[in-house]
Design an enzyme around this catalytic site. Structure first.
Site, PDB file in Angstrom:
ATOM      1  N   CYS A 180       0.883  -1.170   0.000  1.00 56.11           N
ATOM      2  CA  CYS A 180       0.000   0.000   0.000  1.00 56.11           C
ATOM      3  C   CYS A 180       0.920   1.219   0.000  1.00 56.11           C
ATOM      4  O   CYS A 180       1.410   1.638   1.054  1.00 56.11           O
ATOM      5  CB  CYS A 180      -0.928  -0.008   1.216  1.00 56.11           C
TER       6      CYS A 180
ATOM      7  N   HIS B  35      -1.654  -5.892 -10.261  1.00 57.34           N
ATOM      8  CA  HIS B  35      -2.268  -4.777 -10.991  1.00 57.34           C
ATOM      9  C   HIS B  35      -2.459  -5.156 -12.454  1.00 57.34           C
ATOM     10  O   HIS B  35      -1.580  -5.796 -13.047  1.00 57.34           O
ATOM     11  CB  HIS B  35      -1.393  -3.518 -10.902  1.00 57.34           C
TER      12      HIS B  35
ATOM     13  N   GLU C 229      -9.885  -0.492  -7.055  1.00 58.19           N
ATOM     14  CA  GLU C 229      -8.947  -1.254  -6.231  1.00 58.19           C
ATOM     15  C   GLU C 229      -9.494  -2.618  -5.849  1.00 58.19           C
ATOM     16  O   GLU C 229     -10.717  -2.781  -5.651  1.00 58.19           O
ATOM     17  CB  GLU C 229      -8.607  -0.485  -4.942  1.00 58.19           C
TER      18      GLU C 229
ATOM     19  N   CYS D   8      -4.028   5.722  -5.750  1.00 59.05           N
ATOM     20  CA  CYS D   8      -3.512   4.385  -5.431  1.00 59.05           C
ATOM     21  C   CYS D   8      -2.029   4.411  -5.778  1.00 59.05           C
ATOM     22  O   CYS D   8      -1.676   4.485  -6.969  1.00 59.05           O
ATOM     23  CB  CYS D   8      -4.247   3.326  -6.243  1.00 59.05           C
TER      24      CYS D   8
ATOM     25  N   GLY E  26      -0.784   1.373  -7.553  1.00 56.93           N
ATOM     26  CA  GLY E  26      -1.396   1.392  -8.882  1.00 56.93           C
ATOM     27  C   GLY E  26      -0.705   2.389  -9.801  1.00 56.93           C
ATOM     28  O   GLY E  26      -0.527   2.135 -11.000  1.00 56.93           O
TER      29      GLY E  26
END
Ligand SMILES: N[C@H](CCC[C@H](N)C(=O)O)C(=O)O
Length: 280
Positions: A81, A161, A210, A219, A222
């Site tokens: 994260c 991803h 997400e 994100c 991301g």
């Protein structure tokens, strides 16, 4: 019913965000280590709980300044994260007075630095570009053009991803297309789904659905995955500015890893009441 025996009046937390990607940060070094799938889901609920995109649990570490565990609001865990890692780095630097911090996450130990002007940079490491590391369910001919309509690229940033290059990211109906793509059978652990359009070789626009079932304003992992896929598709340089719904992140894919730089905000501190936790 959560079987909790809290010695305190409740569970202290920090509410923070990175470009609107918001987090509840619980410090298990000084509070009971209560988080599990049920408590994460209950605390994360936007109406019945506190609400968050991710929950970060801080613990003592024997290899880094801190160990951090991430939970999504649906109760699933995430090994990475990026925006929350930048928030945790700020906490560490405020405690230590240093301009650098190390954070052990599910994907390994990340290095972060104070980039000045309120910005924090974190090295998310090299992307995973092997099918079984992302992970995918089976080998594919081209990781930059998966056998899925729209030929998205795939990359792992400690979490999976799938990145679509489209003409206009603003026009993508994320709530309509996100859930099925998140659960695509090619991704056995589900996936985060990004839609990007290229503004120029140094600039991308990105929106995200997400893993965990939500649109977020930003994100970090991301954005890293989007920069990696766009570069591997020959569309951008290794250093790009990415415009997210919540603001801009700078991504720089260097020899030592994918660096992400952006702001963080510590909004307030609170306490989740004992009665709430004991009735989950
Ligand atoms: N918002 C986070 C990504 C959370 C990823 C999570 N949704 C997953 O299950 O991988 C970030 O800034 O990197």
């Amino acid at each position: 019913m959560a079987d909790l025996t809290l010695q305190t009046g409740g569970l202290p937390f920090r509410k923070m965000h990175g470009l609107g990607n918001d987090f509840v940060v619980v410090d298990a070094r000084s509070a009971p280590d209560l988080v599990n799938e049920d408590t994460a889901r209950a605390i994360g609920h936007r109406s019945f709980g506190v609400g968050f995109d991710q929950l970060a649990v801080l613990r003592e570490s024997d290899v880094a300044d801190l160990d951090v565990e991430f939970w999504n609001s649906d109760g699933s865990k995430a090994d990475a994260c990026g925006n929350a890692s930048r928030c945790v780095a700020r906490i560490i630097m405020d405690e230590t007075g240093q301009k650098a911090a190390s954070i052990r996450t599910g994907r390994g130990t990340l290095q972060a630095v104070d980039a000045g002007e309120g910005l924090i940079s974190v090295n998310m490491g090299q992307p995973q570009l092997e099918w079984d590391q992302i992970p995918l369910a089976h080998p594919v001919d081209d990781l930059n053009a998966l056998p899925i309509e729209g030929a998205p690229g795939a990359a792992g940033i400690g979490n999976p991803h799938m990145v679509f290059v489209v003409n206009d990211a603003e026009a993508v109906p994320l709530s309509d297309v996100g859930p099925a793509l998140e659960h695509h059978p090619l991704f056995p652990e589900r996936t985060n789904v990004e839609f990007i359009h290229v503004i120029d070789r140094q600039t991308l626009r990105m929106r995200v659905w997400e893993r965990g079932g939500m649109i977020t304003l930003a994100c970090g992992s991301g954005a890293c995955a989007s920069a990696v896929v766009a570069h591997r598709k020959g569309l951008t340089d290794r250093k790009v500015t990415i415009h997210l719904d919540g603001g801009d992140l700078e991504i720089d894919w260097r020899d030592d890893g994918v660096w992400m730089t952006g702001p963080i905000t510590h909004v307030f501190d609170g306490v989740i009441r004992r009665e709430f936790l004991e009735n989950i």
